[in-house]
Design an enzyme around this catalytic site. Structure first.
Site, PDB file in Angstrom:
ATOM      1  N   SER A 160     -16.197  -9.314 -26.937  1.00 21.55           N
ATOM      2  CA  SER A 160     -15.198  -9.784 -27.915  1.00 21.55           C
ATOM      3  C   SER A 160     -15.710 -11.041 -28.590  1.00 21.55           C
ATOM      4  O   SER A 160     -16.483 -11.820 -27.993  1.00 21.55           O
ATOM      5  CB  SER A 160     -13.891 -10.111 -27.190  1.00 21.55           C
ATOM      6  OG  SER A 160     -13.012 -10.811 -28.050  1.00 21.55           O
ATOM      7  N   TYR A 173      -9.746 -14.081 -20.199  1.00 21.11           N
ATOM      8  CA  TYR A 173     -10.335 -13.064 -21.081  1.00 21.11           C
ATOM      9  C   TYR A 173     -11.674 -13.546 -21.645  1.00 21.11           C
ATOM     10  O   TYR A 173     -12.663 -12.799 -21.667  1.00 21.11           O
ATOM     11  CB  TYR A 173      -9.337 -12.777 -22.207  1.00 21.11           C
ATOM     12  CG  TYR A 173      -9.708 -11.648 -23.137  1.00 21.11           C
ATOM     13  CD1 TYR A 173      -9.520 -10.316 -22.764  1.00 21.11           C
ATOM     14  CD2 TYR A 173     -10.207 -11.913 -24.415  1.00 21.11           C
ATOM     15  CE1 TYR A 173      -9.830  -9.283 -23.635  1.00 21.11           C
ATOM     16  CE2 TYR A 173     -10.514 -10.886 -25.288  1.00 21.11           C
ATOM     17  CZ  TYR A 173     -10.324  -9.568 -24.893  1.00 21.11           C
ATOM     18  OH  TYR A 173     -10.640  -8.544 -25.764  1.00 21.11           O
ATOM     19  N   LYS A 177     -15.281 -11.765 -21.039  1.00 18.11           N
ATOM     20  CA  LYS A 177     -16.050 -11.237 -22.178  1.00 18.11           C
ATOM     21  C   LYS A 177     -17.389 -11.969 -22.338  1.00 18.11           C
ATOM     22  O   LYS A 177     -18.386 -11.363 -22.754  1.00 18.11           O
ATOM     23  CB  LYS A 177     -15.220 -11.325 -23.460  1.00 18.11           C
ATOM     24  CG  LYS A 177     -13.989 -10.415 -23.454  1.00 18.11           C
ATOM     25  CD  LYS A 177     -14.366  -8.953 -23.284  1.00 18.11           C
ATOM     26  CE  LYS A 177     -13.175  -8.005 -23.408  1.00 18.11           C
ATOM     27  NZ  LYS A 177     -13.535  -6.597 -23.230  1.00 18.11           N
TER      28      LYS A 177
END
Ligand code: NAP
Length: 265
Positions: A160, A173, A177
């Protein structure tokens, strides 16, 4: 060593460099969103595709499976929590029993459990690390040695933009990532001489369920700071996966492909 002898064939016969006929792909998180687009794109290029979802996504995964079959390709749908090791082992064993081998692995399943770091509890951290990062360790280890033994393989990890630049409220997150990017580059080095390329894609903000909880004002600010002036479509990630999976990308490994409308460059 000759560097100029090969004549580049730019006739229509060169187009099969994007063909995946005869290849077998496995896409996690393929019941919806980006994973669904990846699975359908790979099938459209000729691959047979095993798809996975969580147990909750089975009805949608079965629709995707049927769409792939309608394209004339083989497809089966599998359900399991990728964040739970036992479930992953069972799921991967079933994929191998049905397909014998996997040539193209797209590690796409992922979740968000957002919150400011000072309020984030360990459960939210663990769930995102287990689902988005540890699963990729477990699943890739199951398939990559087979690719190396056959001297051809593709691993594509869906990272991401947040793994590159961080994001307010997404410590878990962003860590997962960013971890995927380090894993991608290391595996690329370890498998480069074995015919297996390992790449990542870093999508910007793409119109899927994952954006459902994002307030309209925040999404507007994303659009305002994205040079192309809009959110991305799942198929725009599917197309990038097709490129990295195809024979056309045989000299590309350890790369992180930004697909974000210019939001970060
Ligand atoms: P999505 O529409 O919410 O789809 C997520 C997929 O992952 C679904 O198929 C879901 O299955 C599956 N999944 C979630 N948790 C799982 C678990 N524990 N076990 C097995 N499968 C699980 O989200 P998306 O936007 O397409 O996201 C796909 C990937 O792209 C994710 O890795 C995400 O981080 C990444 N990404 C998305 C964006 C974006 O803006 N949308 C941007 C950058 C990166 P169910 O259908 O069963 O729930």
């Amino acid at each position: 060593m000759s560097t100029s002898a090969a004549v580049l064939d730019v006739s229509a016969t060169a187009l099969p460099i994007f063909s995946l006929v005869g290849k077998k792909a496995f896409v996690t998180g393929a019941s919806r969103g980006i994973g669904r687009a990846c699975a359908l794109t790979l099938a459209a290029a000729g691959a047979d595709v095993a798809i996975a979802s969580s147990p909750a996504g089975v009805p949608l995964a079965e629709e995707v499976r049927d769409q792939i079959r309608a394209l004339g390709r083989r497809s089966e749908a599998y359900a399991g929590d990728v964040g739970a090791r036992g479930g992953v082992e069972l799921m991967c064993a079933r994929v191998l029993a049905d397909f014998q081998e996997v040539d193209i692995l797209v590690n796409n399943a992922g979740v968000v459990r957002d919150g400011l770091f000072r309020k984030m509890d360990r459960a939210a951290w663990d769930e995102v690390i287990n689902t988005n990062l540890n699963s990729v360790f477990d699943i890739t280890q199951r398939f990559i040695e087979g690719m190396a033994a056959r001297k051809w393989g593709r691993v594509i990890n869906i990272s991401s933009i947040v793994g590159r630049i961080g994001n307010f409220g997404q410590a878990n997150y962003a860590a997962a990532k960013a971890g995927l990017i380090g894993l991608t580059k290391t595996l690329a080095r370890e498998y480069a001489r074995k015919g297996v390329t390992v790449n990542a894609i870093a999508p910007g903000f793409i119109k899927t369920r994952m954006l459902d909880g994002v307030p309209d004002r925040a999404l507007q600010s994303v659009v305002d700071t994205t040079p192309v002036g809009r959110l991305g479509e799942p198929m725009e990630i599917g197309a990038s996966v097709l490129y990295l999976a195809s024979p056309a990308a045989s000299f590309v490994t350890g790369h992180v492909l930004d697909v974000n409308g210019g939001m970060s460059m």
